[in-house]
Write a protein that holds these residues in place. Structure first.
Motif, short mmCIF file in Angstrom:
data_model
loop_
_atom_site.label_atom_id
_atom_site.label_comp_id
_atom_site.label_asym_id
_atom_site.label_seq_id
_atom_site.Cartn_x
_atom_site.Cartn_y
_atom_site.Cartn_z
N LYS A 119 -45.78 126.73 115.10
CA LYS A 119 -46.00 126.39 113.69
C LYS A 119 -44.74 126.63 112.87
O LYS A 119 -44.40 125.85 111.98
CB LYS A 119 -47.16 127.21 113.14
N ARG A 120 -44.05 127.74 113.17
CA ARG A 120 -42.82 128.03 112.44
C ARG A 120 -41.76 126.97 112.71
O ARG A 120 -41.06 126.51 111.80
CB ARG A 120 -42.30 129.41 112.83
N GLU A 121 -41.62 126.55 113.98
CA GLU A 121 -40.66 125.52 114.32
C GLU A 121 -41.00 124.19 113.66
O GLU A 121 -40.12 123.47 113.18
CB GLU A 121 -40.58 125.36 115.84
N GLU A 122 -42.29 123.86 113.65
CA GLU A 122 -42.71 122.61 113.00
C GLU A 122 -42.42 122.65 111.50
O GLU A 122 -42.00 121.65 110.91
CB GLU A 122 -44.19 122.36 113.26
N ALA A 123 -42.66 123.83 110.89
CA ALA A 123 -42.38 123.96 109.46
C ALA A 123 -40.88 123.81 109.19
O ALA A 123 -40.47 123.18 108.20
CB ALA A 123 -42.88 125.31 108.95
N GLU A 124 -40.06 124.39 110.07
CA GLU A 124 -38.61 124.27 109.90
C GLU A 124 -38.15 122.82 110.06
O GLU A 124 -37.29 122.34 109.32
CB GLU A 124 -37.90 125.17 110.92
N LYS A 125 -38.73 122.11 111.06
CA LYS A 125 -38.37 120.70 111.26
C LYS A 125 -38.77 119.86 110.04
O LYS A 125 -38.03 118.98 109.62
CB LYS A 125 -39.04 120.17 112.52
N GLU A 126 -39.96 120.14 109.51
CA GLU A 126 -40.41 119.38 108.34
C GLU A 126 -39.51 119.65 107.13
O GLU A 126 -39.18 118.73 106.36
CB GLU A 126 -41.86 119.76 108.00
N GLU A 127 -39.11 120.90 106.99
CA GLU A 127 -38.21 121.25 105.90
C GLU A 127 -36.87 120.54 106.05
O GLU A 127 -36.30 120.02 105.08
CB GLU A 127 -38.00 122.76 105.84
N GLN A 128 -36.35 120.50 107.29
CA GLN A 128 -35.09 119.79 107.54
C GLN A 128 -35.24 118.29 107.26
O GLN A 128 -34.33 117.66 106.72
CB GLN A 128 -34.65 120.01 108.99
N ARG A 129 -36.39 117.73 107.65
CA ARG A 129 -36.61 116.30 107.41
C ARG A 129 -36.64 115.99 105.90
O ARG A 129 -36.04 115.01 105.44
CB ARG A 129 -37.92 115.87 108.06
N GLN A 130 -37.34 116.86 105.15
CA GLN A 130 -37.41 116.66 103.71
C GLN A 130 -36.03 116.80 103.07
O GLN A 130 -35.67 116.03 102.16
CB GLN A 130 -38.39 117.67 103.08
N ASN A 131 -35.25 117.77 103.54
CA ASN A 131 -33.90 117.96 103.01
C ASN A 131 -33.03 116.74 103.31
O ASN A 131 -32.21 116.31 102.47
CB ASN A 131 -33.26 119.22 103.59
N GLU A 132 -33.18 116.18 104.53
CA GLU A 132 -32.40 115.00 104.89
C GLU A 132 -32.79 113.80 104.02
O GLU A 132 -31.93 113.01 103.59
CB GLU A 132 -32.61 114.67 106.37
N LEU A 133 -34.10 113.66 103.76
CA LEU A 133 -34.55 112.56 102.88
C LEU A 133 -33.98 112.72 101.48
O LEU A 133 -33.55 111.74 100.86
CB LEU A 133 -36.09 112.54 102.83
N LEU A 134 -33.98 113.95 100.98
CA LEU A 134 -33.42 114.19 99.65
C LEU A 134 -31.92 113.89 99.62
O LEU A 134 -31.40 113.32 98.66
CB LEU A 134 -33.67 115.65 99.24
N ARG A 135 -31.21 114.29 100.71
CA ARG A 135 -29.78 114.04 100.77
C ARG A 135 -29.48 112.53 100.78
O ARG A 135 -28.59 112.05 100.09
CB ARG A 135 -29.18 114.69 102.02
N ARG A 136 -30.26 111.78 101.60
CA ARG A 136 -30.06 110.33 101.66
C ARG A 136 -30.37 109.67 100.33
O ARG A 136 -29.67 108.75 99.89
CB ARG A 136 -30.92 109.74 102.76
N LYS A 137 -31.46 110.14 99.70
CA LYS A 137 -31.84 109.56 98.40
C LYS A 137 -30.75 109.82 97.36
O LYS A 137 -30.39 108.92 96.59
CB LYS A 137 -33.15 110.20 97.94
N ALA A 138 -30.21 111.04 97.36
CA ALA A 138 -29.14 111.36 96.42
C ALA A 138 -27.90 110.50 96.70
O ALA A 138 -27.25 110.00 95.76
CB ALA A 138 -28.79 112.85 96.52
N GLY A 139 -27.55 110.33 97.99
CA GLY A 139 -26.41 109.48 98.34
C GLY A 139 -26.62 108.03 97.93
O GLY A 139 -25.71 107.37 97.43
#
Length: 307
Positions: A114-134
């Motif tokens: 569960k912790r790993e899945e939460a970390e992956k989801e957090e990374q995915r959301q951060n990547e989406l935010l980074r792409r959106k900002a770019g």
């Protein structure tokens, strides 16, 4: 190894106490140390028989090996009635130990997953935010670039229109000067001949210019240069000074033109400058020795005189 250590530390008091112990001691420096089992001495066995062996919850009859585990139980269940007990906690059989160890390992694995899945989801959301900002930044840059390009196009268009109007204004002024000159020449001729001057025809834009008709036509391959000299001065009567047109030989120099101006237009003085509007060119002292043909004033040109 972690599960076995947790069970030993809690005296095999149950799955939940073992998990609680693992959560509380996960960052201990000794967490990776091997498990050491010690055989109780005779004195310890006797003391254990005579003294309290556990802490009992009188509300649910559960036994706990330490006050910390009893406190954990009280926090989770809300039970408040606890007492020391001489009843020893029954040790687990090998089968029960194996089951509890398997259960602890399963729970730990689930928690880790569960912790790993939460970390992956957090990374995915951060990547989406980074792409959106770019993407937003790129779109903003393109929009700004388009706006700057449109402004530059509008600026060039205005400058072109202003230049066109300025050229047309100069052309109109030259034509008006020609008509005024033609009328003046006609009047002077009429005064000399004692006849009436044709003023009306000379004032009409479509009428033939007396300036053109009064002077021989100069062709592009001619060896002559017809120069119209327009002083940017006020006449003695308050209006603009009239232009003067004269035909020079193509091999005459600019110095000859300057001498002509000094002779025919003494009111401008001896210190003046000659220049062209189109193309823009100012004549300096070193131009005086050059021929009119070399200066590009053949077959005709308009010179501006300023003081």
């Amino acid at each position: 190894m972690y599960s076995e250590k947790a069970l030993k530390a809690t005296n095999n008091s149950g799955l939940q106490p073992a998990l609680d112990w693992l959560d509380a001691h996960a960052n201990d420096a000794s967490i990776d140390d091997p498990v050491v089992y010690e055989e109780p001495t005779t004195e310890e066995t006797a003391a254990t028989t005579e003294h309290a062996q556990s802490i009992k919850c009188n509300e649910c009859d559960k036994l706990f090996s330490s006050a910390d585990l009893a406190q954990v139980h009280a926090t989770k269940t809300g039970h408040q009635d606890f007492a020391e007990s001489t009843e020893a906690i029954k040790p687990l059989t090998e089968e029960e130990k194996k089951q509890k160890l398997d259960e602890i390992q399963r729970r730990i694995a689930e928690k880790r997953q569960k912790r790993e899945e939460a970390e992956k989801e957090e990374q995915r959301q951060n990547e989406l935010l980074r792409r959106k900002a770019g993407q937003d930044m790129t779109e903003q840059k393109e929009k700004l670039k388009d706006q700057m390009l449109l402004r530059e196009i509008e600026k060039q268009k205005r400058e072109k229109e202003d230049d066109k109007r300025a050229k047309q204004k100069i052309k109109d002024q030259i034509e008006q000067d020609k008509r005024d000159r033609a009328v003046r020449v006609a009047k002077e001729k009429a005064e000399r001949d004692g006849t009436s001057a044709p003023t009306a025809a000379a004032e009409e834009p479509g009428a033939p210019s007396m300036l053109v008709s009064g002077l021989p036509k100069v062709t592009s391959d001619s060896n002559q240069a017809r120069l119209q000299i327009r002083p940017m001065l006020q006449s003695s009567k308050g209006g603009p000074a009239p232009p003067v047109t004269h035909i020079f030989a193509a091999d005459q120099t600019l110095k000859d033109v300057i001498e002509f101006v000094k002779k025919e237009m003494p009111h401008v003085g001896s210190h003046f400058k000659l220049s062209m509007s189109f193309p823009r060119k100012d004549f300096e002292h070193h131009h005086e020795s050059m021929t009119l043909k070399d200066l590009g004033l053949v077959p005709n040109a308009a010179l501006i005189l300023t003081t």
